[in-house]
Scaffold this active site. Structure first.
Site, PDB file in Angstrom:
ATOM      1  N   ARG A  70       0.850  -1.198   0.000  1.00 20.47           N
ATOM      2  CA  ARG A  70       0.000   0.000   0.000  1.00 20.47           C
ATOM      3  C   ARG A  70       0.886   1.248   0.000  1.00 20.47           C
ATOM      4  O   ARG A  70       1.977   1.258   0.540  1.00 20.47           O
ATOM      5  CB  ARG A  70      -0.911   0.012   1.234  1.00 20.47           C
ATOM      6  CG  ARG A  70      -2.056  -0.984   1.137  1.00 20.47           C
ATOM      7  CD  ARG A  70      -2.970  -0.903   2.332  1.00 20.47           C
ATOM      8  NE  ARG A  70      -2.343  -1.422   3.530  1.00 20.47           N
ATOM      9  CZ  ARG A  70      -1.760  -0.707   4.469  1.00 20.47           C
ATOM     10  NH1 ARG A  70      -1.738   0.621   4.378  1.00 20.47           N
ATOM     11  NH2 ARG A  70      -1.204  -1.274   5.508  1.00 20.47           N
ATOM     12  N   TYR A 198      -1.556  -3.527  -6.740  1.00 14.95           N
ATOM     13  CA  TYR A 198      -1.386  -4.188  -5.441  1.00 14.95           C
ATOM     14  C   TYR A 198      -2.718  -4.244  -4.663  1.00 14.95           C
ATOM     15  O   TYR A 198      -3.477  -3.272  -4.644  1.00 14.95           O
ATOM     16  CB  TYR A 198      -0.315  -3.471  -4.597  1.00 14.95           C
ATOM     17  CG  TYR A 198      -0.301  -4.039  -3.204  1.00 14.95           C
ATOM     18  CD1 TYR A 198       0.238  -5.311  -2.971  1.00 14.95           C
ATOM     19  CD2 TYR A 198      -0.908  -3.376  -2.146  1.00 14.95           C
ATOM     20  CE1 TYR A 198       0.190  -5.876  -1.709  1.00 14.95           C
ATOM     21  CE2 TYR A 198      -0.964  -3.937  -0.875  1.00 14.95           C
ATOM     22  CZ  TYR A 198      -0.415  -5.190  -0.670  1.00 14.95           C
ATOM     23  OH  TYR A 198      -0.482  -5.767   0.570  1.00 14.95           O
ATOM     24  N   LYS A 207      -9.717  -2.389   1.494  1.00 18.00           N
ATOM     25  CA  LYS A 207      -9.406  -1.246   2.357  1.00 18.00           C
ATOM     26  C   LYS A 207     -10.200   0.004   1.953  1.00 18.00           C
ATOM     27  O   LYS A 207     -10.650   0.776   2.805  1.00 18.00           O
ATOM     28  CB  LYS A 207      -7.912  -0.936   2.300  1.00 18.00           C
ATOM     29  CG  LYS A 207      -7.026  -2.103   2.649  1.00 18.00           C
ATOM     30  CD  LYS A 207      -7.261  -2.592   4.049  1.00 18.00           C
ATOM     31  CE  LYS A 207      -6.256  -3.668   4.410  1.00 18.00           C
ATOM     32  NZ  LYS A 207      -6.472  -4.170   5.770  1.00 18.00           N
ATOM     33  N   HIS A 227     -10.692  -2.428  11.419  1.00 16.69           N
ATOM     34  CA  HIS A 227      -9.595  -3.265  10.912  1.00 16.69           C
ATOM     35  C   HIS A 227      -9.368  -4.390  11.927  1.00 16.69           C
ATOM     36  O   HIS A 227      -8.384  -4.379  12.672  1.00 16.69           O
ATOM     37  CB  HIS A 227      -8.345  -2.385  10.763  1.00 16.69           C
ATOM     38  CG  HIS A 227      -7.217  -3.027  10.029  1.00 16.69           C
ATOM     39  ND1 HIS A 227      -5.911  -2.650  10.192  1.00 16.69           N
ATOM     40  CD2 HIS A 227      -7.187  -4.010   9.110  1.00 16.69           C
ATOM     41  CE1 HIS A 227      -5.127  -3.370   9.404  1.00 16.69           C
ATOM     42  NE2 HIS A 227      -5.884  -4.207   8.744  1.00 16.69           N
ATOM     43  N   SER A 249      -1.355  -3.891  10.207  1.00 14.14           N
ATOM     44  CA  SER A 249      -1.062  -4.848   9.140  1.00 14.14           C
ATOM     45  C   SER A 249       0.178  -5.677   9.464  1.00 14.14           C
ATOM     46  O   SER A 249       1.153  -5.148  10.017  1.00 14.14           O
ATOM     47  CB  SER A 249      -0.800  -4.086   7.842  1.00 14.14           C
ATOM     48  OG  SER A 249      -1.828  -3.153   7.630  1.00 14.14           O
ATOM     49  N   CYS A 251       0.721  -8.009  11.646  1.00 24.78           N
ATOM     50  CA  CYS A 251       1.033  -8.239  13.068  1.00 24.78           C
ATOM     51  C   CYS A 251       0.358  -9.509  13.575  1.00 24.78           C
ATOM     52  O   CYS A 251       0.153  -9.675  14.783  1.00 24.78           O
ATOM     53  CB  CYS A 251       0.593  -7.059  13.921  1.00 24.78           C
ATOM     54  SG  CYS A 251       1.667  -5.637  13.781  1.00 24.78           S
ATOM     55  N   ASP A 278      -9.454  -9.794   8.855  1.00 26.24           N
ATOM     56  CA  ASP A 278      -8.936  -8.449   8.568  1.00 26.24           C
ATOM     57  C   ASP A 278      -9.940  -7.325   8.824  1.00 26.24           C
ATOM     58  O   ASP A 278      -9.537  -6.253   9.252  1.00 26.24           O
ATOM     59  CB  ASP A 278      -8.475  -8.387   7.111  1.00 26.24           C
ATOM     60  CG  ASP A 278      -7.588  -7.180   6.820  1.00 26.24           C
ATOM     61  OD1 ASP A 278      -6.717  -6.864   7.659  1.00 26.24           O
ATOM     62  OD2 ASP A 278      -7.763  -6.556   5.768  1.00 26.24           O
ATOM     63  N   ARG A 367       1.851 -12.380  -0.810  1.00 26.69           N
ATOM     64  CA  ARG A 367       0.501 -12.668  -0.300  1.00 26.69           C
ATOM     65  C   ARG A 367      -0.090 -13.924  -0.909  1.00 26.69           C
ATOM     66  O   ARG A 367       0.303 -14.364  -1.979  1.00 26.69           O
ATOM     67  CB  ARG A 367      -0.420 -11.487  -0.669  1.00 26.69           C
ATOM     68  CG  ARG A 367      -0.004 -10.154  -0.065  1.00 26.69           C
ATOM     69  CD  ARG A 367      -0.501 -10.024   1.328  1.00 26.69           C
ATOM     70  NE  ARG A 367      -0.086  -8.789   1.974  1.00 26.69           N
ATOM     71  CZ  ARG A 367      -0.794  -8.209   2.946  1.00 26.69           C
ATOM     72  NH1 ARG A 367      -1.921  -8.726   3.359  1.00 26.69           N
ATOM     73  NH2 ARG A 367      -0.348  -7.121   3.529  1.00 26.69           N
TER      74      ARG A 367
HETATM   75  C1  OXD Z   1      -3.161  -4.680   5.196  1.00 28.33           C
HETATM   76  C2  OXD Z   1      -3.808  -5.859   4.587  1.00 28.33           C
HETATM   77  O1  OXD Z   1      -2.239  -4.116   4.602  1.00 28.33           O
HETATM   78  O2  OXD Z   1      -4.702  -6.420   5.224  1.00 28.33           O
HETATM   79  O3  OXD Z   1      -3.574  -4.317   6.300  1.00 28.33           O
HETATM   80  O4  OXD Z   1      -3.492  -6.229   3.430  1.00 28.33           O
HETATM   81 MN    MN Z   2      -5.244  -5.397   7.021  1.00 30.33          MN
END
Ligand code: OXD
Ligand code: MN
Length: 588
Positions: A70, A198, A207, A227, A249, A251, A278, A367
């Site tokens: 991002r 992306y 998002k 989130h 993100s 974590c 998420d 990913r």
């Molecule tokens: C983020 C994702 O970047 O979930 O938070 O992809």
């Molecule tokens: Mn996320």
């Protein structure tokens, strides 16, 4: 044709006039359509088919190397007044923003197909769900949206019934970082994204819609778009309690959402059910509780670090029908990333012969995109139209020092301050430096579509007569000892901490009241079978008064940065903690 579909058709015509595609394809979400798209992408080299025996129907996509995360500095919230976007967002006036990005869109789809992607965020028949339509020139985006949302004919039928939908316009453009913007127009319920393929920049349902636009809508309509993962914890008595947890993100949200209980817990009958990893939309029910849905239908998870040890459920679901992005590959064409104990990469994420001197085989933000239904712990209640009731909310960050393993907020206002004061070390999920501690309230820093001061006030507003709100907790799985090693084993053992939380919800576990909140005594946690030294446990549950005085001072300065929009109740709560810490020092 209904007037709703006429409005959608008019918008598609307007976009086509601007972007000049060769063809227009309305996506129906069918298997035949997915097959055709995959074949097309394989032919064009956008997808590489992986080992058909070990990974049936799995593909690898390699991004442009400058387009792997991002881009927060190019992500804008375009409200008429700058103050409404707040200091937490990059802002541009709507007219200027439209002019700037429309100039990029002009003629950008010449030679390409324009795909119209109707989608529903959330179970197709849930009143909490919302629909959108993404227009994109990327078949890779279509393939991902098909996994991540309820995409196609059923969503289009709901749009026709309901009328409103979020409009998202996306083009990969030239994939040039100099010609890239992700713009949000909350008042218009629209998104324009140019120049990136992306996930977080291009899968607009995720998002852009489900967090930035939805958080704005949620504020005006009285719900929350967060989130957060959603996980169901079933105890040996067969009762399931749902926990929503916000972490920045990369974590460990996916790992926590799918955790496998430690051996002793498993034998005793504990089970874990994954609802989402998420995003969580929560709304107060008639019973006063918060009811939550996962607006997504798939997982767009971080691959590196995912293994049979850290997340066996994730590994099990990645064996078929998965799109991998920017991982390495083995000689027999299996996907590979750092953290997998077996296999040897021969190609890195850029398709070069793997050379460890050039860095990891898989990009740190590589990913997988996979349907949630492939997860062995997929909750049968994920599709419930009314959602699942939330018993506890957890906030957490990646902090190597100061912040204890877990503490409980005294009440809702304190909990909102705990969320507002969250901080975490940055990760590879966004471009920029990694490992820098930054404030990330409720893990929404990159995703809150309006002024954080107003957002905190919105959170506080849920505390009203009749509300039966979840208890709020804070956790830190990432605390390190003097030797630089993590103090807490994490992963499946995190259930031990969730168990204490749910006992607190039930009123059956002890805690020590401290200025920062209520912490378990070592004896309140089930640590059986863990090789933890008593001093490690003490360190994990220690409140460093002087360190917290500094932290609480920084939190004050942070709240001040929102000026008059920061709610007075949070300032008062912060002061209460500062006074209590001062009291502790005096009596020490
Ligand atoms: C983020 C994702 O970047 O979930 O938070 O992809
Ligand atoms: Mn996320």
């Amino acid at each position: 044709m209904t007037s709703q579909l006429a409005a959608l058709n008019r918008w598609v015509d307007d976009v086509a006039r601007l972007t000049q595609p060769d063809r227009i394809h309305w996506c129906d979400g069918s298997d035949a359509e997915a097959r055709e798209l995959n074949d097309l992408m394989v032919e064009r080299g956008d997808l590489i088919a992986l080992n058909e025996t070990t990974h049936p129907n799995c593909y690898l996509h390699r991004s442009n190397p400058s387009d792997v995360a991002r881009v927060e500095h190019l992500t804008l919230v375009c409200t008429p007044e700058r103050e409404d976007a707040g200091p937490n967002n990059h802002w541009m006036a709507p007219a200027e923003a439209h002019a700037k990005i429309d100039a990029l869109f002009a003629g950008c789809m010449r030679g390409r197909t324009l795909y119209v992607v109707p989608y529903c965020m959330g179970p197709i028949d849930s009143p909490i769900s919302r629909c959108g339509v993404e227009i994109t020139d990327s078949p890779y985006v279509v393939a991902n949206m098909r996994i991540m949302t309820r995409m196609g004919a059923a969503a289009l039928a709901r749009i026709e019934r309901e009328g409103t939908f979020v409009k998202g316009l996306h083009s990969i453009g030239e994939l040039d970082p100099e010609r890239r913007f992700i713009m949000h127009f909350p008042q218009e319920l629209s998104i324009k994204s140019y120049g990136s393929g992306y996930g977080g920049n291009a899968l607009l349902g995720k998002k852009c819609h489900a967090l930035r636009i939805a958080s704005h809508q949620a504020r005006s309509e009285g719900w929350l778009a967060e989130h957060m993962l959603i996980v169901g914890i079933e105890n040996p008595q067969g009762e399931t309690h749902y926990v929503a947890a916000a972490f920045p993100s990369a974590c460990g949200k996916t790992n926590l959402a799918m955790l496998i209980p430690p051996e002793g817990h498993r034998q005793a009958g504990w089970k874990v059910w994954t609802v989402g990893d998420d995003i969580c939309w929560m709304t107060p029910g008639a019973d006063g509780r918060l009811w939550a849905i996962n607006p997504e239908a798939g997982f767009f998870g971080v691959a590196p670090g995912t293994s049979a040890k850290t997340n066996p459920n994730a590994l099990a679901m990645l064996g078929h029908d998965t799109i991998f992005t920017n991982v390495g590959v083995t000689a027999d064409n299996q996907p590979w990333w750092e953290g997998l104990p077996e296999g040897t990469p021969v190609k890195d994420w850029q398709g070069r012969d793997f050379d460890p001197a050039r860095g990891p085989a898989a990009h740190p933000n590589s990913r997988f995109t996979v349907s949630a239904k492939q997860c062995p712990s997929y909750s049968p209640h994920t599709e419930d139209a009314r959602g699942v009731p939330i018993s506890a909310i957890v906030f957490g960050g990646r902090r190597e020092s100061l912040v204890p393993l877990v503490f409980e907020a005294r009440d809702w206002t304190h909990g909102v301050l705990v969320g507002a004061a969250m901080a975490s070390e940055t990760t590879a999920a966004a471009t920029g430096a990694v490992g820098v501690v930054r404030r990330d309230p409720m893990a929404m820093k990159p995703f809150c579509g309006y002024n954080y001061g107003d957002y905190f006030a919105h959170w506080l507003s849920f505390d009203r007569p009749g509300a039966k709100l979840p208890k709020i907790f804070h956790v830190n799985w990432f605390r390190k000892g003097a030797d630089g090693k993590f103090l807490w084993p994490g992963f499946g053992d995190n259930l031990r901490v969730l168990e204490w939380m749910l006992q607190r919800v039930a009123g059956s576990a002890g805690a020590e009241e401290t200025p920062i909140g209520n912490l378990p005594h070592a004896a309140d946690l089930d640590l059986a079978g863990l090789a933890l030294q008593p001093q490690q446990v003490d360190e994990l549950l220690r409140v460093d008064v002087e360190g917290w005085q500094r932290e609480i001072g920084e939190i004050g300065a942070y709240l001040d940065s929102y000026g008059a929009r920061a709610p007075a109740a949070l300032h008062r709560e912060r002061q209460r903690i500062a006074d209590a810490l001062e009291g502790c020092r005096e009596t020490a």
